[in-house]
Design an enzyme around this catalytic site. Structure first.
Site, PDB file in Angstrom:
ATOM      1  N   SER A 138      68.073  -0.893  -7.789  1.00 20.44           N
ATOM      2  CA  SER A 138      66.743  -0.491  -8.233  1.00 20.44           C
ATOM      3  C   SER A 138      66.901   0.309  -9.514  1.00 20.44           C
ATOM      4  O   SER A 138      67.944   0.931  -9.741  1.00 20.44           O
ATOM      5  CB  SER A 138      66.060   0.374  -7.162  1.00 20.44           C
ATOM      6  OG  SER A 138      64.930   1.047  -7.685  1.00 20.44           O
ATOM      7  N   TYR A 151      65.655   7.491  -1.118  1.00 19.76           N
ATOM      8  CA  TYR A 151      65.677   6.107  -1.599  1.00 19.76           C
ATOM      9  C   TYR A 151      66.426   6.009  -2.920  1.00 19.76           C
ATOM     10  O   TYR A 151      67.318   5.161  -3.090  1.00 19.76           O
ATOM     11  CB  TYR A 151      64.246   5.595  -1.768  1.00 19.76           C
ATOM     12  CG  TYR A 151      64.162   4.220  -2.380  1.00 19.76           C
ATOM     13  CD1 TYR A 151      64.319   3.085  -1.604  1.00 19.76           C
ATOM     14  CD2 TYR A 151      63.925   4.060  -3.748  1.00 19.76           C
ATOM     15  CE1 TYR A 151      64.248   1.817  -2.162  1.00 19.76           C
ATOM     16  CE2 TYR A 151      63.852   2.805  -4.316  1.00 19.76           C
ATOM     17  CZ  TYR A 151      64.014   1.681  -3.519  1.00 19.76           C
ATOM     18  OH  TYR A 151      63.952   0.428  -4.087  1.00 19.76           O
TER      19      TYR A 151
END
Length: 254
Positions: A138, A151
């Site tokens: 990501s 995250y």
């Protein structure tokens, strides 16, 4: 690298970005697409088969948080069926900083364990043929969304782990790279929780920024696979595909 007649295992190939990427993959005339996912989706599997009937699409239920021994057992079944596997795509991920342990287990530990298990079959030191690993990270692995630090931290770990795999390629015969999507319109980002509720409206605020569609992301995802650059850190943001140049601040000297 041409994907024609290749055998590909795709972990979490039925999710938002995952399903659109699977659609693009079968258009490339793979020999086999093996999808490992926690939840079965017969309609999606049927759709993938219909897109290109020449590609054999197979589904196995798989939770990346199982012990490595369970993953190895499943891979034995797959390798016995296919004989060879060319590419592993590790795509499982959750975005919910309420679930600290599960976020780390799915986004990082599960990815590491799946990779470790397939090395039993690929590692050239064990007589294996080598292989290619594509790990989904990501853009938060570059610069965190600070309201979801769990995250973001898990994705930074994926980038570092994959970069290490790439440097180990001369030893193992296994190459690796990451694809790192930016904010993409999927169910993953429509509603999620910030760490300790530091920002209750984090999902809404995030979607106020420019986004890309999962289809745009999927098209660039497959382009990155076809480019097949060991050690690449790909930025898939706003419908573009760009390599990231990682700044080295320290060298172990080993």
């Amino acid at each position: 690298m041409s994907l024609t007649n290749k055998n590909v295992i795709f972990v979490a190939g039925l999710g938002g970005i995952g399903l659109d990427t699977s659609r693009e993959l079968v258009k490339r005339d793979l020999k086999n697409l093996v999808i490992l996912d926690r939840i079965d989706n017969p309609a999606a599997i049927a759709e993938l088969k219909a897109i290109n009937p020449k590609v054999t699409v197979t589904f196995y239920p798989y939770d990346v948080t199982v012990p490595i021994s369970e993953t190895t057992k499943l891979l034995k079944t797959i390798f016995a069926q296919l004989k060879t596997v060319d590419v592993l795509i590790n795509g499982a991920g959750i975005l919910d900083d309420y679930q600290i342990e599960r976020t780390i287990a799915v986004n990082y530990t599960g990815l590491v364990n799946t990779t470790t298990a397939i090395l039993d079959f690929w590692d050239k030191r064990k007589g294996g043929p080598g292989g290619i690993i594509c790990n989904i990270g990501s853009v938060t692995g570059f610069n965190a969304i600070y309201q979801v630090p769990v995250y973001s931290g898990s994705k930074a770990a994926v980038v570092n782990f994959t970069s290490s795999l790439a440097k180990l390629a001369p030893i193992t015969g296994v190459t690796a790279y990451t694809v790192n999507p930016g904010i993409t319109k999927t169910t993953l980002v429509h509603k999620f929780n910030s760490w300790l509720d530091v920002e209750p409206n984090v999902a809404e605020k995030l979607l106020e920024h420019p986004t890309q569609t999962s289809q745009q992301c999927a098209e660039n995802f497959v382009k990155a696979i076809e480019l097949n650059k060991n050690g690449a850190i790909w930025n898939l943001d706003l419908g573009t595909l760009e390599p990231i140049t990682w700044t080295q601040h320290w060298d172990s000297g080993i």
